[in-house]
Scaffold this motif. Structure first.
Motif, short mmCIF file in Angstrom:
data_model
loop_
_atom_site.label_atom_id
_atom_site.label_comp_id
_atom_site.label_asym_id
_atom_site.label_seq_id
_atom_site.Cartn_x
_atom_site.Cartn_y
_atom_site.Cartn_z
N PHE A 173 40.98 47.57 41.21
CA PHE A 173 41.64 46.54 42.05
C PHE A 173 42.22 47.26 43.27
CE2 PHE A 173 42.01 45.45 37.56
CZ PHE A 173 41.43 44.19 37.50
N SER A 174 41.39 48.08 43.87
CA SER A 174 41.87 49.04 44.88
C SER A 174 42.39 48.39 46.16
CB SER A 174 40.74 49.99 45.26
OG SER A 174 39.71 49.25 45.92
N GLY A 221 43.36 50.34 49.36
CA GLY A 221 43.61 51.68 48.84
C GLY A 221 44.95 52.29 49.22
N GLY A 222 45.97 51.44 49.38
CA GLY A 222 47.30 51.98 49.69
C GLY A 222 47.81 52.91 48.60
N LEU A 223 47.70 52.44 47.35
CA LEU A 223 48.21 53.22 46.22
C LEU A 223 47.45 54.54 46.10
CD1 LEU A 223 50.09 53.27 43.77
CD2 LEU A 223 48.41 51.97 42.49
N ASP A 273 36.80 46.92 43.77
CA ASP A 273 37.45 45.64 44.10
C ASP A 273 36.31 44.64 44.30
OD1 ASP A 273 40.55 45.08 45.34
OD2 ASP A 273 39.04 43.54 45.75
N TYR A 274 36.66 43.34 44.27
CA TYR A 274 35.58 42.39 44.58
C TYR A 274 35.68 41.81 45.98
CZ TYR A 274 38.50 38.36 42.96
OH TYR A 274 39.46 37.41 42.78
N LEU A 317 32.75 45.14 42.68
CA LEU A 317 32.48 44.66 41.32
C LEU A 317 33.55 43.66 40.91
CD1 LEU A 317 31.78 48.00 39.36
CD2 LEU A 317 30.08 46.27 40.01
N ASP A 318 33.15 42.69 40.09
CA ASP A 318 34.13 41.79 39.50
C ASP A 318 34.60 42.44 38.20
OD1 ASP A 318 35.53 39.88 38.16
OD2 ASP A 318 34.09 38.26 38.53
N LEU A 319 35.85 42.85 38.19
CA LEU A 319 36.34 43.63 37.05
C LEU A 319 36.57 42.80 35.79
CD1 LEU A 319 38.57 46.09 39.03
CD2 LEU A 319 36.77 46.74 37.42
N PRO A 338 45.77 41.61 39.61
CA PRO A 338 46.55 40.40 39.87
C PRO A 338 47.16 39.92 38.56
CG PRO A 338 44.22 40.10 40.40
CD PRO A 338 44.34 41.42 39.77
N LEU A 355 41.44 40.53 33.05
CA LEU A 355 41.68 41.48 34.15
C LEU A 355 42.51 42.70 33.74
CD1 LEU A 355 42.07 39.15 37.25
CD2 LEU A 355 40.14 40.57 36.58
N ASN A 400 48.99 43.18 50.80
CA ASN A 400 48.63 43.30 49.38
C ASN A 400 48.87 44.70 48.83
OD1 ASN A 400 47.81 40.83 48.46
ND2 ASN A 400 45.70 41.06 49.17
N ALA A 401 49.03 45.65 49.73
CA ALA A 401 49.02 47.06 49.28
C ALA A 401 50.33 47.51 48.64
CB ALA A 401 48.71 47.96 50.47
N VAL A 402 50.20 48.56 47.85
CA VAL A 402 51.37 49.29 47.34
C VAL A 402 51.69 50.33 48.42
CG1 VAL A 402 52.20 50.81 45.52
CG2 VAL A 402 50.54 49.04 44.99
C1 LIG Z 1 47.50 43.57 44.87
S1 LIG Z 1 45.90 43.87 45.44
C2 LIG Z 1 45.72 45.63 45.17
C3 LIG Z 1 46.34 46.49 46.23
C4 LIG Z 1 46.01 47.95 46.09
N1 LIG Z 1 46.47 48.51 44.84
C5 LIG Z 1 46.62 48.75 47.25
O1 LIG Z 1 47.57 49.49 47.04
O2 LIG Z 1 46.13 48.63 48.38
C6 LIG Z 1 44.91 43.23 44.13
C7 LIG Z 1 43.41 43.36 44.38
O3 LIG Z 1 42.71 42.90 43.23
C8 LIG Z 1 41.46 42.39 43.67
N2 LIG Z 1 40.89 41.56 42.57
C9 LIG Z 1 41.39 40.41 42.07
N3 LIG Z 1 40.61 39.97 41.06
C10 LIG Z 1 39.60 40.87 40.93
C11 LIG Z 1 38.46 40.96 40.08
N4 LIG Z 1 38.21 40.05 39.16
N5 LIG Z 1 37.63 42.02 40.22
C12 LIG Z 1 37.86 42.96 41.16
N6 LIG Z 1 38.91 42.92 42.01
C13 LIG Z 1 39.77 41.88 41.90
C14 LIG Z 1 41.80 41.64 44.95
O4 LIG Z 1 40.67 41.49 45.77
C15 LIG Z 1 42.89 42.56 45.55
O5 LIG Z 1 42.32 43.43 46.51
#
Ligand SMILES: C[S@@+](CC[C@H](N)C(=O)[O-])C[C@H]1O[C@@H](n2cnc3c(N)ncnc32)[C@H](O)[C@@H]1O
Length: 355
Positions: A11-12, A15-17, A33-34, A54-56, A82, A101, A333-335
């Motif tokens: 769920f990158s 990629g802040g984190l 990420d998707y 990918l859809d995780l 999420p 998820l 959305n990023a950390v």
């Molecule tokens: C809170 S953001 C993550 C921020 C990231 N950790 C950062 O620091 O930049 C959550 C991410 O989960 C992704 N996401 C949500 N459902 C997903 C799924 N089923 N498969 C893959 N990615 C998914 C979203 O597209 C979003 O980019």
């Protein structure tokens, strides 16, 4: 012997984190990420990593990641899934894709067996569904043999100029206990909005144009850190507002909001965060994904994507690709990378003490 510490970011987003962890010394080899626009930014800033869409929620995605990892030894998995990943009823419906998820992190971990797993989420995760979400995470860690530490981190305590709280679960394979980093700042020396962004061009006469030159030297320690390795500006495009919006925001004092407006002014927006102007001498409000309710402490416009990125502790050398709406979304959305950095340093310390 290879001393590199490899990590995967699930769920990158942009990629802040993982950027913070890379600054601490890890090498991110995979970002998943998707959302393609977020992955484009991830790829741009993580040259060693593969960015895979990918859809995780699917089992096939987990198998695909396992295949990509191959024989590589993975030290760390970080994940910011999420929080809709738990069913409200508590009876998990295996057919509801969203319910898998969080579990996808553990499904992958069960195969890859990283030494460390970090799960990040909104503070509400601790109480979500009467605490069931938190309990489920702790149980999964336990089942796989990880010792989990959890803590709510407050970004200003770590030198980040933004009010943001995030919950972290850190699992260590085996008996070791992870200790969270101590705060480096307190109310008396929180990094302020002014210290974070005052060196960025005002854009007063340049709204709508990308300005790439710094117009002055950094004037705070924070600005120096942010500008390290950057010789020009990116993502600094000012929004041009209607005359009405400018006339309203002009009347909001620093640190104020719609409640500080005279009777009858700005009545179109009344909700909590409406017409919020940052305070130059305080950290900013939590950066959002571009709702246009937060305004610069001095200029009569919303902050640029770069100003938001600064307040999120993204260094200027981290570039956001794609249209402005996507940039704001990815940043919000990023950390904050600096949180990733302090956590990464602490993990490396623990790791070193064991080797
Ligand atoms: C809170 S953001 C993550 C921020 C990231 N950790 C950062 O620091 O930049 C959550 C991410 O989960 C992704 N996401 C949500 N459902 C997903 C799924 N089923 N498969 C893959 N990615 C998914 C979203 O597209 C979003 O980019």
């Amino acid at each position: 012997m290879n001393s590199k510490k490899y990590m995967i970011d699930l769920f990158s987003g942009c990629g802040g984190l993982s950027h913070g962890f890379e600054q601490a010394g890890f090498e991110c080899i995979l970002g998943i990420d998707y959302d393609q626009p977020a992955l484009d930014t991830f790829a741009h800033n993580h040259p060693h990593a593969q960015a895979i869409k990918l859809d995780l929620s699917s089992e096939e995605s987990i198998q695909r990641i396992v295949k990509e990892v191959g024989k590589k030894n993975i030290d760390l998995i970080v994940a910011g899934p999420p929080c809709q990943g738990f069913s409200l009823t508590g009876t998990r419906n295996e057919n509801d894709k969203r319910n898998t998820l969080f579990y996808s992190v553990f499904k992958l971990a069960a195969i890859v067996k990283p030494k460390y797993i970090i799960i990040e989420n909104v503070p509400g995760i601790a109480t979500l569904y009467q605490g069931k979400a938190r309990k489920a995470i702790l149980e999964e860690f336990d089942k796989l043999g990880y010792t989990c530490s959890e803590k709510l981190l407050y970004a200003p305590d770590y030198g980040i100029p933004q009010i943001r709280k995030r919950m972290f679960f850190v699992g260590v394979l085996g008996e070791d206990v992870f200790e969270f980093p101590s705060a480096t700042h307190d109310k008396s020396n929180y990094v302020t909005c002014e210290q974070a962004i005052s060196d960025l061009p005002s854009l007063k006469d340049d709204l709508g144009r990308e300005i790439t030159d710094y117009s002055c030297e950094p004037s705070s320690e924070y600005q120096k850190i942010m500008r390290d390795g950057a010789d020009r500006l990116y993502n600094h495009v000012g929004t041009s507002h209607t005359d009405l919006v400018v006339s309203v925001i002009k009347q909001v004092p620093e640190g104020g909001n719609h409640k500080d407006l005279p009777e009858g002014v700005g009545t179109s927006r009344k909700f909590n965060e409406a017409w919020t102007r940052y305070h130059s001498q305080k950290p900013s409000k939590t950066i959002d994904t571009g709702h246009r309710n937060h305004f610069h402490y001095r200029w009569h416009r919303v902050p640029t994507a770069r100003e938001n990125a600064r307040l999120q502790s993204f260094p200027d050398r981290f570039h956001f690709v794609g249209p402005k709406t996507q940039q704001y979304k990815q940043i919000g959305n990023a950390v904050p990378p600096m949180l990733g950095y302090v956590l990464g340093k602490k993990i490396l310390e623990l790791d070193a003490s064991n080797s």
